[in-house]
Design an enzyme around this catalytic site. Structure first.
Site, PDB file in Angstrom:
ATOM      1  N   ASN A   7     -14.500 -14.193  62.674  1.00 46.06           N
ATOM      2  CA  ASN A   7     -13.331 -14.713  61.969  1.00 46.06           C
ATOM      3  C   ASN A   7     -12.749 -15.819  62.858  1.00 46.06           C
ATOM      4  O   ASN A   7     -12.166 -15.531  63.897  1.00 46.06           O
ATOM      5  CB  ASN A   7     -12.325 -13.566  61.776  1.00 46.06           C
ATOM      6  CG  ASN A   7     -11.096 -14.003  61.012  1.00 46.06           C
ATOM      7  OD1 ASN A   7     -10.931 -15.182  60.695  1.00 46.06           O
ATOM      8  ND2 ASN A   7     -10.226 -13.061  60.709  1.00 46.06           N
ATOM      9  N   ARG A  95     -15.902 -14.690  57.881  1.00 47.79           N
ATOM     10  CA  ARG A  95     -14.784 -14.633  56.947  1.00 47.79           C
ATOM     11  C   ARG A  95     -14.411 -16.075  56.602  1.00 47.79           C
ATOM     12  O   ARG A  95     -14.142 -16.880  57.496  1.00 47.79           O
ATOM     13  CB  ARG A  95     -13.597 -13.940  57.603  1.00 47.79           C
ATOM     14  CG  ARG A  95     -12.399 -13.979  56.703  1.00 47.79           C
ATOM     15  CD  ARG A  95     -11.174 -13.464  57.392  1.00 47.79           C
ATOM     16  NE  ARG A  95     -10.073 -13.494  56.446  1.00 47.79           N
ATOM     17  CZ  ARG A  95      -8.809 -13.698  56.794  1.00 47.79           C
ATOM     18  NH1 ARG A  95      -8.494 -13.921  58.053  1.00 47.79           N
ATOM     19  NH2 ARG A  95      -7.876 -13.704  55.900  1.00 47.79           N
ATOM     20  N   HIS A 184      -6.945 -11.481  50.593  1.00 48.00           N
ATOM     21  CA  HIS A 184      -7.204 -10.108  51.071  1.00 48.00           C
ATOM     22  C   HIS A 184      -8.299  -9.427  50.238  1.00 48.00           C
ATOM     23  O   HIS A 184      -8.338  -8.195  50.168  1.00 48.00           O
ATOM     24  CB  HIS A 184      -5.935  -9.218  50.983  1.00 48.00           C
ATOM     25  CG  HIS A 184      -4.848  -9.595  51.927  1.00 48.00           C
ATOM     26  ND1 HIS A 184      -3.519  -9.530  51.569  1.00 48.00           N
ATOM     27  CD2 HIS A 184      -4.871 -10.016  53.212  1.00 48.00           C
ATOM     28  CE1 HIS A 184      -2.766  -9.907  52.589  1.00 48.00           C
ATOM     29  NE2 HIS A 184      -3.567 -10.217  53.599  1.00 48.00           N
ATOM     30  N   ARG A 245       6.885 -14.375  55.481  1.00 49.42           N
ATOM     31  CA  ARG A 245       6.787 -15.150  54.228  1.00 49.42           C
ATOM     32  C   ARG A 245       7.704 -14.567  53.165  1.00 49.42           C
ATOM     33  O   ARG A 245       7.834 -13.340  53.049  1.00 49.42           O
ATOM     34  CB  ARG A 245       5.350 -15.135  53.707  1.00 49.42           C
ATOM     35  CG  ARG A 245       4.412 -15.955  54.550  1.00 49.42           C
ATOM     36  CD  ARG A 245       2.998 -15.897  54.004  1.00 49.42           C
ATOM     37  NE  ARG A 245       2.061 -15.699  55.101  1.00 49.42           N
ATOM     38  CZ  ARG A 245       0.894 -15.073  55.000  1.00 49.42           C
ATOM     39  NH1 ARG A 245       0.488 -14.598  53.843  1.00 49.42           N
ATOM     40  NH2 ARG A 245       0.124 -14.931  56.046  1.00 49.42           N
ATOM     41  N   GLU A 388     -11.856  -4.672  57.200  1.00 45.63           N
ATOM     42  CA  GLU A 388     -12.372  -5.910  56.619  1.00 45.63           C
ATOM     43  C   GLU A 388     -13.656  -6.373  57.313  1.00 45.63           C
ATOM     44  O   GLU A 388     -14.560  -6.894  56.669  1.00 45.63           O
ATOM     45  CB  GLU A 388     -11.295  -6.996  56.689  1.00 45.63           C
ATOM     46  CG  GLU A 388     -10.155  -6.690  55.721  1.00 45.63           C
ATOM     47  CD  GLU A 388      -8.899  -7.496  55.982  1.00 45.63           C
ATOM     48  OE1 GLU A 388      -8.788  -8.587  55.412  1.00 45.63           O
ATOM     49  OE2 GLU A 388      -8.039  -7.041  56.751  1.00 45.63           O
TER      50      GLU A 388
END
Ligand code: ADP
Length: 404
Positions: A7, A95, A184, A245, A388
């Protein structure tokens, strides 16, 4: 088969090496602050003698190529390493944040795939260029291992037009692909598969609401195991209240900030992405800290938590309506897996929808998949630890098995 999952961020490379036959992580780590004055490489693996080997290297890592080289040196280190030679690494799984409408599933990377990821840069200007850099560097260092791109957006490419279109001029969708994409995806897919195994039902028969609550947070509605709606939008700013956020706002707020407060586009972007959410309301973006503050009597922390849970609860109701019937709700990621308080407050008062949390089961912590609903709850409530990286490794394995 050994698969390396990478990643890549603008100044970091996170990695995990998996032994797919034994379902084991052989090594993991992160190279951070690449290109800065002092970079840090934190590495862990299990040595041949079965002992943990940990190493933290501080020094200059000039660029991502050097970072990847250093990671490889640790993996093949004759004394502590976990592979004899890089040829033992059968594939590299990456990813990639934004696959736009081009990618509906994981894909072997070739020139045309690289070109398509580049075309999607306008949709993810911060992430896709870093992901491409990781692909380029890994391609140079592992020229004989196939590389696979696993997209955050791909799982949500099944959502129908009525949930992905924004009600703005249609030409903007046609010409600029402005629409909801969702993110996601690897996490929502992974926890849904684990939940189906736990419930001993085929995923294709299940209606699920998956709730991923990490620093970023999103929910998805899965009808017969397939994503039909999700809270994030064209970017990861939409939907739930997150660490920093805002999630959903009235879009006209941005005009107000620009016209009345004379803020620039960049300032508004920073305000909504970096200074809002939990941090904007109570000054902390780390959920453990927010809960500690609330317990100490901080009013702002309390209201931040109320807002956080209320938004999730509202989406549970909306997605229940979208699905028509619901088999299970799944909580995952740092907050979803570890905070009984948040899980309880998201499910509170939903008895009429058949959603009944068991206060005692909810309080128990653990690293395994577990059920936290009452026996009388029509909707099962599960905590499913996400993974993940493992999902990327498994998807990479599936893709390369087709070409071997
Ligand atoms: P990322 O999106 O970076 O992968 P994580 O999934 O690791 O993030 O989630 C990070 C969040 O999980 C942080 O807000 C952290 O405070 C929260 N968290 C971790 N453990 C707990 C806990 N025991 N209780 C409440 N929140 C927790």
């Amino acid at each position: 088969m050994k698969i390396l999952v990478i990643n890549t961020g603008s100044s970091s490379i996170k990695y995990q090496l998996f032994d797919m036959e034994r379902h084991r992580i052989l090594a993991s780590g992160v190279a951070e602050k690449i290109g800065e004055d002092i970079s840090i490489l934190t590495h862990w693996n299990v040595s041949a003698n079965g002992e943990d080997f940990k190493k933290v290297e501080e020094g200059v890592i000039a660029d991502h190529h050097e970072g990847m080289d250093r990671i490889l040196s640790l993996l093949i280190d004759p004394e502590h390493g976990v592979v004899g030679d890089k040829s033992e690494i059968s594939a590299v799984g990456h990813r990639v944040v934004h696959g736009g409408e081009t990618f509906h599933s994981p894909t072997i990377i070739d020139e045309s795939v690289i070109a398509a990821i580049k075309e999607n840069i306008p949709l993810a200007p911060l992430h896709n260029p870093s992901n491409l850099m990781g692909i380029e560097v890994a391609g140079a260092i592992f020229p004989d291992s196939p590389q696979v791109a696993v997209f955050d957006t791909a799982f949500h490419q099944t959502i129908p037009m009525e949930s992905y279109l924004y009600a703005i001029p249609f030409e903007l969708y046609e010409k600029h692909r402005i629409r909801r994409y969702g993110f996601h995806g690897t996490s929502h897919a992974y926890v849904a598969e684990r939940a189906a195994e736990y419930l001993r039902r085929p995923l294709g028969e299940l209606n699920l609401i998956t709730i991923h609550l990490g620093n970023g947070a999103s929910m998805a509605a899965l009808k017969n195991g397939i994503s039909v709606d999700t809270t994030m939008g064209m970017t990861p700013l939409a939907g739930l209240v997150m660490g920093t956020r805002s999630g959903d706002i009235d879009p006209a707020l941005t005009f107000f900030l620009a016209d009345q407060l004379r803020m620039s586009v960049k300032e508004i972007d920073d305000l909504l992405n970096k200074d809002s959410g939990l941090k904007g309301i109570c000054g902390s973006n780390d959920m453990r800290e927010v809960i500690r503050k609330k317990d100490a009597g901080d009013d702002r922390a309390e209201i931040a938590l109320k807002l956080y849970c209320y938004r999730i609860k509202k989406y549970i109701g909306a997605y229940f309506a979208a699905l028509g019937s619901l088999n299970a709700i799944i909580f995952t990621a740092g907050i979803g897996e570890n905070s009984p308080y948040i899980r309880e407050h998201c499910c509170q008062g939903l008895h009429k929808l058949g959603i009944k949390i068991d206060a005692e089961r909810n309080k128990k912590s653990g690293k395994e998949i577990r059920e936290i609903s009452l026996a009388s709850s029509e909707v099962r409530i599960l905590v499913v630890p996400t993974n993940e990286e493992l999902e990327i490794a498994q998807e990479t394995e599936k893709v390369i098995e087709k070409i071997l």
